[in-house]
Design an enzyme around this catalytic site. Structure first.
Site, PDB file in Angstrom:
ATOM      1  N   SER A 102     -24.118  36.307 -32.433  1.00  0.00           N
ATOM      2  CA  SER A 102     -25.054  36.684 -31.380  1.00  0.00           C
ATOM      3  C   SER A 102     -25.003  38.204 -31.182  1.00  0.00           C
ATOM      4  CB  SER A 102     -24.744  35.913 -30.098  1.00  0.00           C
ATOM      5  OG  SER A 102     -25.841  35.943 -29.212  1.00  0.00           O
ATOM      6  N   GLN A 103     -24.734  38.708 -29.964  1.00  0.00           N
ATOM      7  CA  GLN A 103     -24.781  40.156 -29.785  1.00  0.00           C
ATOM      8  C   GLN A 103     -23.737  40.876 -30.634  1.00  0.00           C
ATOM      9  OE1 GLN A 103     -24.278  40.649 -25.523  1.00  0.00           O
ATOM     10  NE2 GLN A 103     -22.090  41.013 -25.691  1.00  0.00           N
ATOM     11  N   ASP A 219     -33.564  27.774 -31.751  1.00  0.00           N
ATOM     12  CA  ASP A 219     -32.854  28.616 -30.784  1.00  0.00           C
ATOM     13  C   ASP A 219     -33.538  28.597 -29.417  1.00  0.00           C
ATOM     14  OD1 ASP A 219     -31.389  30.744 -29.523  1.00  0.00           O
ATOM     15  OD2 ASP A 219     -30.918  31.495 -31.523  1.00  0.00           O
TER      16      ASP A 219
END
Length: 292
Positions: A102-103, A219
């Site tokens: 993710s990030q 997602d």
């Protein structure tokens, strides 16, 4: 002399036979050492690649600090901290492969662009939001943390205080107000070369041997999910999206991605699941080869 030559040859073979270290970076609401997430990934890597050195990035002295900083520590400061950690680790001196979730995936890209030493060979971005996000549908942290984040985003995502102190605001891209985004974004607009074009960013990113991007087709966390492949909403609305190949970033090659694509360095993978919900087979068959 013959003995010295063979001793030297043996050392060279040993050096090149060693496994390349792997460094992991968790996502929002997670930590370096959660046994159910990054801890499990680390175990899978070690089990499949015996002898490999695996490092899991922590921003803080403990799990609580690491989790909190994933929300509230300026992304640029985090990149600086990680660059220093990498340089200080002698086991990474000859290079490493990076995997971010993710990030953590987009943060690794910032490291690749800003910190070429030690060298990053392969970058595996698992659900990383490379064009940012426009929406905050679900939050994996505690209720109190998530409520604080929502209030700050509602307060004014491009206010200086919010940009300096809320990580998710720093990769928030508003397609309805691109001028404000480019003017006030302290992180994403910089690493995506949307204002000043930094030739070093492009040069450093192109040193990667492979840049792997995983998009999760179901997602519900990342909006839009196309951001995981450098796509995003077309300007002025938030329904239709463009692909990386249709973007100025690619067509004008601000980061070298067009050239890397032509050289076979970009890999676009999909998992027909929700955010970060991949199984062991997907990890072992699709991702693990880039760590070997």
């Amino acid at each position: 002399m013959a003995y010295a030559f063979f001793a030297f040859f043996a050392c060279v073979v040993l050096a090149y036979g060693d496994q390349i270290p792997a460094v992991l970076w968790h996502g929002m609401g997670d930590s370096c050492c959660n046994p159910l997430s990054l801890g499990r990934i680390e175990k899978m890597i070690v089990d499949k690649i015996p002898g490999i050195y695996v490092k899991s990035i922590s921003i803080g002295d403990n799990i609580i600090e690491d989790t909190f900083n994933g929300f509230f520590k300026n992304a640029n400061e985090q990149i600086d901290i990680v660059c220093a950690q990498l340089k200080a680790d002698p086991k990474l001196a000859n290079g490493y492969n990076a995997m971010g979730f993710s990030q953590g995936g987009q943060f690794w890209r910032a490291v690749a662009q800003r910190c070429p030493t030690p060298p990053m060979f392969n970058l595996v971005s698992v659900g990383g939001q490379h064009q940012g996000v426009f929406g905050f549908p679900r939050c994996p942290g505690s209720e109190a943390l998530c409520e604080m984040v929502r209030k700050l985003l509602n307060y004014g995502v491009y206010e200086r205080y919010v940009q300096d102190n809320l990580v998710q605001a720093e990769y928030w891209q508003d397609p309805l107000n691109e001028t404000e985004y480019r003017k006030y974004s302290v992180f994403l607009a910089d690493i995506n070369q949307e204002n000043v074009k930094n030739a070093t960013y492009k040069e450093n990113l192109m040193k990667l041997k492979n840049f792997v991007m995983v998009k999760f087709l179901q997602d519900t966390m990342v909006q839009p999910k196309e951001s995981e492949w450098f796509g995003f909403y077309k300007p002025g609305q938030d329904k239709e999206t463009f692909t990386l190949q249709e973007s100025p970033l690619y067509m004008e090659d601000w980061l070298g991605l067009k050239e890397m694509d032509a050289a076979g360095k970009l890999h676009f993978l999909t998992s027909d699941t929700d955010h970060l919900q991949f199984n062991d087979t997907f990890f072992n068959n699709e991702l693990l080869p880039f760590l070997k």
